[in-house]
Each structure stands twice: as C-alpha cells, then as structure tokens.
Design a protein around this motif. Sequence first.
Motif, mmCIF file in Angstrom:
data_model
loop_
_atom_site.group_PDB
_atom_site.id
_atom_site.type_symbol
_atom_site.label_atom_id
_atom_site.label_comp_id
_atom_site.label_asym_id
_atom_site.label_seq_id
_atom_site.Cartn_x
_atom_site.Cartn_y
_atom_site.Cartn_z
ATOM 1 N N LYS A 11 0.841 -1.200 0.000
ATOM 2 C CA LYS A 11 0.000 0.000 0.000
ATOM 3 C C LYS A 11 0.874 1.247 0.000
ATOM 4 C CE LYS A 11 -3.733 -2.224 2.635
ATOM 5 N NZ LYS A 11 -4.561 -2.154 3.863
ATOM 6 N N ASP A 12 0.328 2.323 -0.527
ATOM 7 C CA ASP A 12 1.060 3.591 -0.472
ATOM 8 C C ASP A 12 0.790 4.277 0.865
ATOM 9 O OD1 ASP A 12 -1.483 4.691 -0.638
ATOM 10 O OD2 ASP A 12 -1.299 5.231 -2.765
ATOM 11 N N SER A 13 1.294 5.479 1.037
ATOM 12 C CA SER A 13 1.194 6.190 2.312
ATOM 13 C C SER A 13 -0.251 6.511 2.700
ATOM 14 C CB SER A 13 2.010 7.487 2.268
ATOM 15 O OG SER A 13 1.565 8.306 1.179
ATOM 16 N N SER A 14 -1.112 6.539 1.694
ATOM 17 C CA SER A 14 -2.521 6.845 1.978
ATOM 18 C C SER A 14 -3.330 5.576 2.244
ATOM 19 C CB SER A 14 -3.136 7.609 0.784
ATOM 20 O OG SER A 14 -3.147 6.791 -0.369
ATOM 21 N N GLY A 15 -2.682 4.428 2.162
ATOM 22 C CA GLY A 15 -3.370 3.168 2.431
ATOM 23 C C GLY A 15 -3.965 2.509 1.202
ATOM 24 N N LYS A 16 -3.699 3.051 0.017
ATOM 25 C CA LYS A 16 -4.228 2.500 -1.211
ATOM 26 C C LYS A 16 -3.339 1.359 -1.708
ATOM 27 C CE LYS A 16 -5.569 3.804 -5.905
ATOM 28 N NZ LYS A 16 -5.631 4.901 -6.910
ATOM 29 N N GLN A 17 -3.978 0.256 -2.133
ATOM 30 C CA GLN A 17 -3.224 -0.895 -2.610
ATOM 31 C C GLN A 17 -2.500 -0.552 -3.907
ATOM 32 O OE1 GLN A 17 -5.234 -4.766 -2.667
ATOM 33 N NE2 GLN A 17 -4.255 -5.233 -4.629
ATOM 34 N N THR A 18 -1.207 -0.883 -3.952
ATOM 35 C CA THR A 18 -0.407 -0.634 -5.159
ATOM 36 C C THR A 18 0.065 -1.928 -5.819
ATOM 37 O OG1 THR A 18 1.625 -0.477 -3.843
ATOM 38 C CG2 THR A 18 0.429 1.592 -4.292
#
Length: 470
Positions: free
Chosen positions: A448-455
């Motif tokens: 996940k990125d810093s915002s919590g979105k799956q990458t």
Amino acid sequence: MAEKNKNEIKNTTEKKSLKATNEKKKLEERKKALKSSDDIAKNINKRKKKRTTRKKKKQKKKEKIVFSIIAIFVVVTVAIMAFNFTYVYNGRIARNIYIEGMSVSGMKPDDVKEELNKKYKVDNIKFEYNDKEYVIKPETVGLKYNIDQIVDEAYGYTREGSYYKDLYNYFSLKNKSLKKNIEVVYDSDKMKKEIEKIAKTLDKDPKDATIKIDGSIKTTKSSDGVKLNISKTLSNLTSSIDNKKKETIPLVMEKKEAKIKTKDVESVNTKLADYTTSFEKSDSQRSHNVEKSAKITSDILLMPGEVFSYNAHTGKTNSKNGYQEAPIIINGKLEKSAGGGVCQTSSTIFNTALLSGMDIVSVTNHSASLTYVPLGRDATVNDSGLDFKFKNTFDHPVYIKNTVNNKRLTCTIYGNSSDKKNIDINVENTAKKDEEGAIEFKTYRIYKDSSGKQTKKEYISGGVYRKIKH
C-alpha cells in the motif's frame, strides 16, 4: 770237334762283347740320365731363384708402398694435430665469439670468467613498500650470474661435439659470430619463501564493520586489509633481473576491502517490521528448542542480494546438537521428536520477512493448521530438506533480531528507512470440496502507499491443511 769248340768260343766271345756293349750303353744312358737330372735340378734351382727374386722385389715394392702410406698418414696426422692444437684445441675460445657484447676470442676461459666476475657482481635484493626497505641476501636464495656456464658454453662450442662437428663449428665462425648473454639465476622456491616471510609482516586482513541492536543500535567501523601479491612481485623481480637492473623493486600490495563497510551498518537506522508469537503452553523441552533456535537465528546482518537459510543457521535439529524431544507433526500425526518447536521460530521469522518486504525464496506450510500463527502464515522446516529461505533485495543490509521474553518470541527486522514498506498479509482459504475437514489456502502480500491505497498484490504461497491423524 775242334770246330765246335771254336764256334762255342766265338759265341761266348760275341756274347761277352754284346754284354759289354750293352753295359756300356747302359752306362752311357745312366750318365745321360744323371746329366739330364743335374740339368733339371739346375733348372729347378734357377727357377726357384727367379721366383725368390721376384718375391723379394714385390715385397720391397709393398714395403715401399706401405712406408709411403705410413709416411703420408704420419705427415697428415701431425699436420691435423698441429692444426687442432694450434687453432681448435688450443685452450682458448674460438674466433668471433662474444659475451655481453665483449669479444672473448682467443682468450682463456678462466681469464674471461675473472673479467666478467669483476664487471657483473650480484648485490642484495631490495624491495620497498611505504618507504620501508626489505632486503634479501643473494646467498640466501642462491642468486648469482651464470658466468661460468656461459663461458663454458662459449669455450665448448668447438669442443664438445664430435670431432667433425667441432671442425664444422670452428669453420662456420669464419662467416658468422656467436653471441652469448649472461643471466641471473636463483632458487625460485627459496626466493618465494623469502617473499612469503615479508608477506607475513605486511599482510593485514580486512575488518568488517559490525552492528549490534540491544535497545539501541551500536556499530563498529570497518577497515580494509592489504595482501602482498607474491606472483606479481616475483614477475617484477624477474623482469628487473633479466634486464640486469640494480634497482629497488616495489612490492605489489593489493587492497582487500572489507565485505561489510561502515556505511553498510550505519545505513541500518530503523525497524522495518516485527512479529510476535507465544509459546506459553509449551513444555520445557519445546520451550528449550524455541529459545535455542531463536538465539541461533538472531543478530544476523543480511547484505543486499544475500539469502537467509533457516536450516543453514540451525543445523541438524537433533539431540547431538542440543535439541530436545517435543511434539512435532510427522506424516500428519503428532509425535515426539528432537527439535519439536523450531518451526515456531521459522514461522515467526517468516511473518516478519513478509511484513518487511523480503523476497520469499522458499516456504512450505505444515500439513495441519497451527495455533501460534494464522492459516497460511507458517513455515515448516526439517532435516530432510524442507527449508525456509528469503532474500534481501534492498540496496541496504537488513538486520535480524530475535528476542524471547515471558515465553513470547519476537522477531524484528531492521533496515534503512528508505526501504520501509506499508504491507498487509491476506490469506484466502476455503474448505476443500473433496476432503472433509481439509482447508485450501492462498497467501498474498499486499503493498500500500502512504494513503493506504493498494499498489501491488503478490502471491506468496498456497497449500492444504488437513486434520491431525490420531
């Protein structure tokens, strides 16, 4: 009667006369025969004398011829000997022969050796490194110029073959010259041993930087080492010697860099991930195995590109290596065996490696589900070849630290802050349709990125859990 007597007398007289005549004839014949025999004897003697005379003449002729041949042979032999001793075997070096550019023609070998020994003298062999000189004495390594050998070769050029070969070599020097060069010779084994002695005083092993994390991060600095390259140093020595240079030869020192440098350990500045499991309900034997395996697999610095092998660190988990008997799953059954409990340590490290972003190289689930980790997040190991491995794919080293406190095992992986990831673990499991009580699973790592979105979603492993056989 008288006439009869007269006739008898006449006949008797005639007979006597005839007999006398015959005897006379016989006598004459004998005389003739004797005379003829004498003539024959004289002829034989005469012929014998002639033959003897001819033989003597032939013998004298032969003797004259032999004498002439001997005389010629003697003259030729004397001439050859005179030539040999004057020009070829005269104790002097033949014409048109040079040693190191110096004409040695007509010189006695001993005189040449004396002159060359004055001109070419061996000195101490001198090496240098960091303004310090290292000396090897010639006699220590048998160092010398091969003057005697070269002079003997020059002298023997017209003396050491067959006679005809010597003559050929002698006359060939009329139109050509023979040039010889002296060389420095030494005992290569002794020379190498002397240089190895120097190496022992100069060689220095590199020192790796170290890191220790115990409440705080402590590091030591690295230092590079040096090693004398003996083969290259010998090559430089040979080149100098071949060129007859009297010079100080630099020792060829090579830098040996530390594998772990100061910058490597100093780059470990943060915790990447940790994971804790409990063995509160374990007996003393199993607890012993967990603590022992945790200690052996702790305080490990894994450099970039290196692979961590759990079995390589623990070794055989048998009684010989200090592991005790404790419950372990074998062929789907719970049995006691040496090393029971080490899989809790491997599973704890596995979860930490997952959360820190390590590349999982090899992992296998148990045949039955466990209580100390969730489904799909265990790593079984054994002495038969099942191993848990992961690789550090970061540009910085990572440090593995295990701690045990109140029967709780915690594995922490430290690294560089730039390598820290935001990771979740997702295990998908369903009941196996064709087998009662069996569960199929698939384990994924979610980035996940810093915002919590799956990458990114990464498949890790999958398998089946079955009920333990009783």
